[in-house]
Scaffold this active site. Sequence first.
Site, PDB file in Angstrom:
ATOM      1  N   TYR A  77     -12.447   9.780   1.297  1.00 59.54           N
ATOM      2  CA  TYR A  77     -12.055   9.697  -0.105  1.00 59.54           C
ATOM      3  C   TYR A  77     -13.150  10.285  -0.996  1.00 59.54           C
ATOM      4  O   TYR A  77     -14.333   9.983  -0.805  1.00 59.54           O
ATOM      5  CB  TYR A  77     -11.880   8.245  -0.541  1.00 59.54           C
ATOM      6  CG  TYR A  77     -10.704   7.487   0.008  1.00 59.54           C
ATOM      7  CD1 TYR A  77      -9.537   7.349  -0.735  1.00 59.54           C
ATOM      8  CD2 TYR A  77     -10.769   6.870   1.251  1.00 59.54           C
ATOM      9  CE1 TYR A  77      -8.459   6.611  -0.251  1.00 59.54           C
ATOM     10  CE2 TYR A  77      -9.704   6.141   1.746  1.00 59.54           C
ATOM     11  CZ  TYR A  77      -8.548   6.010   0.992  1.00 59.54           C
ATOM     12  OH  TYR A  77      -7.494   5.277   1.468  1.00 59.54           O
ATOM     13  N   ASN A 103       0.855  -1.185   0.000  1.00 59.08           N
ATOM     14  CA  ASN A 103       0.000   0.000   0.000  1.00 59.08           C
ATOM     15  C   ASN A 103       0.890   1.234   0.000  1.00 59.08           C
ATOM     16  O   ASN A 103       1.866   1.303   0.756  1.00 59.08           O
ATOM     17  CB  ASN A 103      -0.906  -0.018   1.235  1.00 59.08           C
ATOM     18  CG  ASN A 103      -2.037   1.010   1.179  1.00 59.08           C
ATOM     19  OD1 ASN A 103      -2.583   1.358   2.209  1.00 59.08           O
ATOM     20  ND2 ASN A 103      -2.399   1.471   0.008  1.00 59.08           N
ATOM     21  N   GLU A 110      -3.228   6.732  -4.787  1.00 64.51           N
ATOM     22  CA  GLU A 110      -2.997   5.583  -3.918  1.00 64.51           C
ATOM     23  C   GLU A 110      -2.856   4.322  -4.756  1.00 64.51           C
ATOM     24  O   GLU A 110      -3.577   4.144  -5.744  1.00 64.51           O
ATOM     25  CB  GLU A 110      -4.138   5.408  -2.918  1.00 64.51           C
ATOM     26  CG  GLU A 110      -3.948   4.219  -1.983  1.00 64.51           C
ATOM     27  CD  GLU A 110      -4.917   4.176  -0.815  1.00 64.51           C
ATOM     28  OE1 GLU A 110      -4.877   3.195  -0.046  1.00 64.51           O
ATOM     29  OE2 GLU A 110      -5.711   5.131  -0.670  1.00 64.51           O
ATOM     30  N   TYR A 150      -8.328  13.204  -0.846  1.00 59.71           N
ATOM     31  CA  TYR A 150      -8.114  12.336   0.313  1.00 59.71           C
ATOM     32  C   TYR A 150      -7.814  13.189   1.530  1.00 59.71           C
ATOM     33  O   TYR A 150      -7.158  14.231   1.432  1.00 59.71           O
ATOM     34  CB  TYR A 150      -6.928  11.414   0.029  1.00 59.71           C
ATOM     35  CG  TYR A 150      -6.451  10.589   1.197  1.00 59.71           C
ATOM     36  CD1 TYR A 150      -6.996   9.341   1.464  1.00 59.71           C
ATOM     37  CD2 TYR A 150      -5.438  11.066   2.035  1.00 59.71           C
ATOM     38  CE1 TYR A 150      -6.542   8.572   2.540  1.00 59.71           C
ATOM     39  CE2 TYR A 150      -4.979  10.306   3.105  1.00 59.71           C
ATOM     40  CZ  TYR A 150      -5.537   9.061   3.358  1.00 59.71           C
ATOM     41  OH  TYR A 150      -5.091   8.311   4.414  1.00 59.71           O
ATOM     42  N   GLU A 208     -11.148   8.712   7.931  1.00 56.50           N
ATOM     43  CA  GLU A 208     -10.383   8.794   6.690  1.00 56.50           C
ATOM     44  C   GLU A 208     -11.391   8.943   5.558  1.00 56.50           C
ATOM     45  O   GLU A 208     -12.348   8.173   5.482  1.00 56.50           O
ATOM     46  CB  GLU A 208      -9.553   7.533   6.505  1.00 56.50           C
ATOM     47  CG  GLU A 208      -8.634   7.528   5.291  1.00 56.50           C
ATOM     48  CD  GLU A 208      -7.846   6.231   5.177  1.00 56.50           C
ATOM     49  OE1 GLU A 208      -6.683   6.282   4.754  1.00 56.50           O
ATOM     50  OE2 GLU A 208      -8.411   5.156   5.510  1.00 56.50           O
TER      51      GLU A 208
END
Length: 358
Positions: A121, A72, A209, A110, A119
Amino acid sequence: MRFKKFLKVLIAVLMCFVLGNPFYAQAAITLTSNASGTYDGYYYELWKDSGNTTMTVDTGGRFSCQWSNINNALFRTGKKFSTAWNQLGTVKITYSATYNPNGNSYLCIYGWSRNPLVEFYIVESWGTWRPPGATSLGTVTIDGGTYDIYKTTRVNQPSIEGTTTFDQYWSVRTSKRTSGTVTVTDHFKAWAAKGLNLGTIDQITLCVEGYQSSGSANITQNTFSITNDSTGGGSTTPTTTKVECENMSLSGQYASKISSPFSGVALYANNDKAYYTQYFANSTHTFSLRGCSSNSNRAAVDLRIGGTKVGTFYFTGTTPTVQTLSNISHPTGNQTIELVVTSDNGTWDVYLDYLEIK
């Protein structure tokens, strides 16, 4: 004439090395491992848990990145905050990118919220898999595109507060794109309408990402604008968009950034310009530009919208002032705003600080 201009710029650059002020040219920085910081007014971060990564951070929030053999990895530039989401004003990001994922990847807005820790997105494009693999809570249309809204939960995973459990909020476009304007605050509002409330915003970034994949991307524009309206209260007074000139793109033979008499840009010759893309819902606005001349002569800079000249700002003297063009008519939608010199006669330069649109 051109030689004189060149000589002036050369002398200014040499003064930068000797005195550290007022002119500077920032070189891009390259990262290969986890790092974060501030560059040219933008927060940047490269984060990975394993694999091969390279991130080159450039001016104006632009960056390029490559990744391979990763588990990641996130590459991002944007702005840091410590403000409740409904007190930020209206945040918009205009971006463009060349995006080449090979496997699972997202091109997205983000960020993180604290209290609660979330978090989030806003996914504009993706690789082989459309995230997040959950059941949609419904759709919303923002900036002319349709987005699915999702909520997911991460258990004992890395976060800005260490390894812990936290929720993720998602807006995912139903069709991919790699350029445009994202009204970030409208997504916050859409989430809140679904009971997905944010707290204090820690950061909002433009992000690439990758997950167990390889690929590359080149972010060629990343322009933030924040209006001063209260998004929670629905203000009825005109909103103001303020864009710092040093965050705009530059073109022309001599255009450069400056740090004195303010952090901004200098335009030295005809066709030197600062520009960016602005979304307009309405067709009439007032434009105010802060700047000054390099000397006692009157300096001039044209305002172009969508390639059409709509007025000229004039500055006399070295003391910064704000000059205003009122009730300017222009096209709606995404338009290129240009501040460009066209009447240079070799006797002045113009320094620009910020543009406000009301």
